[in-house]
Design a protein around this motif. Structure first.
Motif, PDB file in Angstrom:
ATOM      1  N   HIS A   1       0.826  -1.201   0.000  1.00  0.00           N
ATOM      2  CA  HIS A   1       0.000   0.000   0.000  1.00  0.00           C
ATOM      3  C   HIS A   1       0.866   1.260   0.000  1.00  0.00           C
ATOM      4  O   HIS A   1       1.749   1.415   0.828  1.00  0.00           O
TER       5      HIS A   1
ATOM      6  N   HIS B   1       1.145   5.633  -1.790  1.00  0.00           N
ATOM      7  CA  HIS B   1       0.522   6.745  -2.517  1.00  0.00           C
ATOM      8  C   HIS B   1       1.565   7.404  -3.405  1.00  0.00           C
ATOM      9  O   HIS B   1       2.746   7.047  -3.359  1.00  0.00           O
TER      10      HIS B   1
ATOM     11  N   CYS C   1       1.376   6.425   5.209  1.00  0.00           N
ATOM     12  CA  CYS C   1      -0.006   6.760   4.933  1.00  0.00           C
ATOM     13  C   CYS C   1      -0.693   7.151   6.225  1.00  0.00           C
ATOM     14  O   CYS C   1      -0.974   6.317   7.068  1.00  0.00           O
TER      15      CYS C   1
ATOM     16  N   VAL D   1      -3.629   8.228   6.538  1.00  0.00           N
ATOM     17  CA  VAL D   1      -5.068   8.248   6.320  1.00  0.00           C
ATOM     18  C   VAL D   1      -5.778   7.268   7.258  1.00  0.00           C
ATOM     19  O   VAL D   1      -6.982   7.365   7.463  1.00  0.00           O
TER      20      VAL D   1
ATOM     21  N   HIS E   1      -8.770   3.122  -0.100  1.00  0.00           N
ATOM     22  CA  HIS E   1      -8.771   4.561  -0.354  1.00  0.00           C
ATOM     23  C   HIS E   1      -7.705   4.874  -1.375  1.00  0.00           C
ATOM     24  O   HIS E   1      -6.844   4.039  -1.685  1.00  0.00           O
TER      25      HIS E   1
HETATM   26 ZN   LIG Z   1      -3.034   4.969   2.270  1.00  0.00          ZN
END
Ligand SMILES: [Zn+2]
Ligand SMILES: [Zn+2]
Ligand SMILES: [Zn+2]
Length: 144
Positions: free
Chosen positions: A85, A87, A103, A105, A123
């Motif tokens: 995972h 971004h 992350c 988030v 997300h």
């Molecule tokens: Zn993330």
């Protein structure tokens, strides 16, 4: 191990056959620049159908060897990536893409899940800006 070897290993480990077409698509993918579109791939393989390439890209995403980058203009690019995972930080001037994986988030996602009773499944977050190289270039242009 090369990118190609790694991708093929993951495919076969999950029970996918390396067909002639898949092999050709993979050869093209590893020769692509840092990020590319399905159309870029299709240009190299005029005899391979669009649906075939899309299915392949979906499979490679599921195997965690390809990720998608949403460019600022709305076009969807792909990028070879074996990290989990993460971004992207996208430079709007030169199109450079950098990964980041810290992350933050998660707490927002937990709050959302609690307050909306959704089962949150994922997300997507891309960050747009201008990289240090582009900012430095602009600096010299202004100074000249
Ligand atoms: Zn993330
Ligand atoms: Zn990525
Ligand atoms: Zn840049």
């Amino acid at each position: 191990m090369s990118d190609l070897d790694l991708v093929m290993q993951r495919l076969t480990m999950r029970g996918h056959r390396i067909t002639e077409t898949r092999r050709r698509v993979l050869d093209v993918l590893v020769s692509m620049p840092a990020h590319f579109t399905v159309d870029d791939v299709l240009r190299q393989l005029p005899d391979v159908g669009r649906a075939t390439v899309f299915r392949m890209m979906k499979l490679l995403q599921d195997l965690n060897v390809v990720c998608r980058v949403l460019m600022e203009d709305g076009s969807l690019h792909y990028r070879l990536s074996t990290r989990g995972h993460h971004h992207h930080l996208v430079c709007r001037d030169c199109g450079k893409v950098e990964d980041f994986s810290n992350c933050d988030v998660s707490s927002l996602v937990q709050q959302l899940a609690a307050s909306t009773e959704y089962e949150i499944e994922g997300h997507w977050l891309e960050v747009y800006g201008r990289c240090s190289t582009c900012r430095a270039l602009e600096g010299t242009a202004v100074g000249a």
